[in-house]
Design a protein around this motif. Structure first.
Motif, PDB file in Angstrom:
ATOM      1  N   THR A 128       0.818  -1.213   0.000  1.00  0.00           N
ATOM      2  CA  THR A 128       0.000   0.000   0.000  1.00  0.00           C
ATOM      3  C   THR A 128       0.857   1.272   0.000  1.00  0.00           C
ATOM      4  O   THR A 128       0.333   2.356  -0.239  1.00  0.00           O
ATOM      5  CB  THR A 128      -0.966   0.012   1.203  1.00  0.00           C
ATOM      6  N   TYR A 129       2.141   1.136   0.264  1.00  0.00           N
ATOM      7  CA  TYR A 129       3.036   2.285   0.110  1.00  0.00           C
ATOM      8  C   TYR A 129       3.086   2.720  -1.354  1.00  0.00           C
ATOM      9  O   TYR A 129       3.190   3.912  -1.663  1.00  0.00           O
ATOM     10  CB  TYR A 129       4.436   1.915   0.600  1.00  0.00           C
ATOM     11  N   SER A 170      -2.330   2.520  -2.920  1.00  0.00           N
ATOM     12  CA  SER A 170      -3.199   2.592  -1.738  1.00  0.00           C
ATOM     13  C   SER A 170      -4.371   1.628  -1.822  1.00  0.00           C
ATOM     14  O   SER A 170      -4.810   1.081  -0.810  1.00  0.00           O
ATOM     15  CB  SER A 170      -3.724   4.022  -1.556  1.00  0.00           C
ATOM     16  N   THR A 171      -4.894   1.427  -3.031  1.00  0.00           N
ATOM     17  CA  THR A 171      -6.075   0.582  -3.197  1.00  0.00           C
ATOM     18  C   THR A 171      -5.885  -0.383  -4.364  1.00  0.00           C
ATOM     19  O   THR A 171      -5.020  -0.185  -5.227  1.00  0.00           O
ATOM     20  CB  THR A 171      -7.331   1.430  -3.466  1.00  0.00           C
ATOM     21  N   ASP A 214      -6.442   1.359  -7.660  1.00  0.00           N
ATOM     22  CA  ASP A 214      -5.274   2.069  -8.192  1.00  0.00           C
ATOM     23  C   ASP A 214      -4.428   1.145  -9.064  1.00  0.00           C
ATOM     24  O   ASP A 214      -3.907   1.558 -10.109  1.00  0.00           O
ATOM     25  CB  ASP A 214      -4.412   2.614  -7.046  1.00  0.00           C
TER      26      ASP A 214
END
Length: 227
Positions: free
Chosen positions: A44-45, A48-49, A52
């Motif tokens: 997620t760095y 995020s989703t 994405d």
């Protein structure tokens, strides 16, 4: 920076593989992190989703299609370009098949299902080519098909050839022979609408491309063996 880019690429590759095999909805960020061999927090760095990731892959698919260029000579620029676009389009559709199958899943529009933009864009490209064929006198005289219906039919026959390979023939890889067979199905719908000279041009174009791909693959294997 190099390590970050490497990890980012690994995340995208793992996401594409899992989305294709399991579907977008059935794949979680935890699944992707496990596939890459990193913690979910590390994933997620970079993204995020899950959406994405899907949107990044969609952008890549579009860029790849735009950058696709032939390295060979063209005896008939329009026909050869059409054959090449459909040939390489098949490999792109296979590589990014979740984009077409799961588009409504990752769009998640609050107003309900939205049109599948990648599919509609490809149908419009086929329709534009059919209009050009008509202007160039390649459509049979006295036979006036609805070119929009023909464009959709050509797309469906070609695009869902990939589902046939996956579901009916159990293919997990996509080969040049699969591409050639897919184009033959495409031509089975297209060619009856064309004049005899146009039909010959398209058949020659497919044969020329098929031979070129076979020669290129043989050289690649030979170079690998030598190295």
């Amino acid at each position: 920076m190099h390590n970050r880019l490497t990890t980012r690429e690994r995340i995208l590759e793992a996401s594409l593989r899992l989305f294709n095999e399991k579907s977008y909805a059935a794949t979680s960020l935890t699944d992707i992190a496990k596939e890459v061999g990193i913690a979910k927090g590390n994933l997620t760095y970079y993204f995020s989703t899950k959406k994405d990731l899907a949107l990044e892959l969609e952008q890549r698919a579009r860029a790849q299609a735009l950058d696709r260029r032939s390295g060979g000579s063209r005896d008939n620029p329009f026909v050869d370009a059409y054959v090449e676009n459909m040939w390489f389009g098949l490999s792109d559709w296979w590589l990014y098949r979740f984009l077409y199958r799961d588009h409504t899943q990752y769009q998640e529009q609050a107003t309900g299902p939205q049109p599948n933009q990648p599919m509609n864009a490809d149908i419009e490209k086929i329709h534009a080519s059919l209009l050009k064929m008509k202007r160039n006198g390649m459509i049979r005289t006295g036979f006036v098909p609805d070119l929009r219906i023909l464009a959709r039919t050509l797309f469906m026959v070609t695009r869902f050839w990939l589902d046939h390979l996956w579901e009916a023939e159990g293919h997990s890889e996509f080969s040049a022979e699969d591409q050639r067979r897919g184009l033959e199905h495409h031509f089975a719908v297209l060619l009856p609408n064309l004049t005899a000279p146009a039909r010959r041009q398209f058949k020659v174009g497919l044969e020329r491309l098929s031979v070129g791909v076979e020669v290129g693959e043989s050289k690649r294997i030979t170079n690998q063996s030598i190295s």
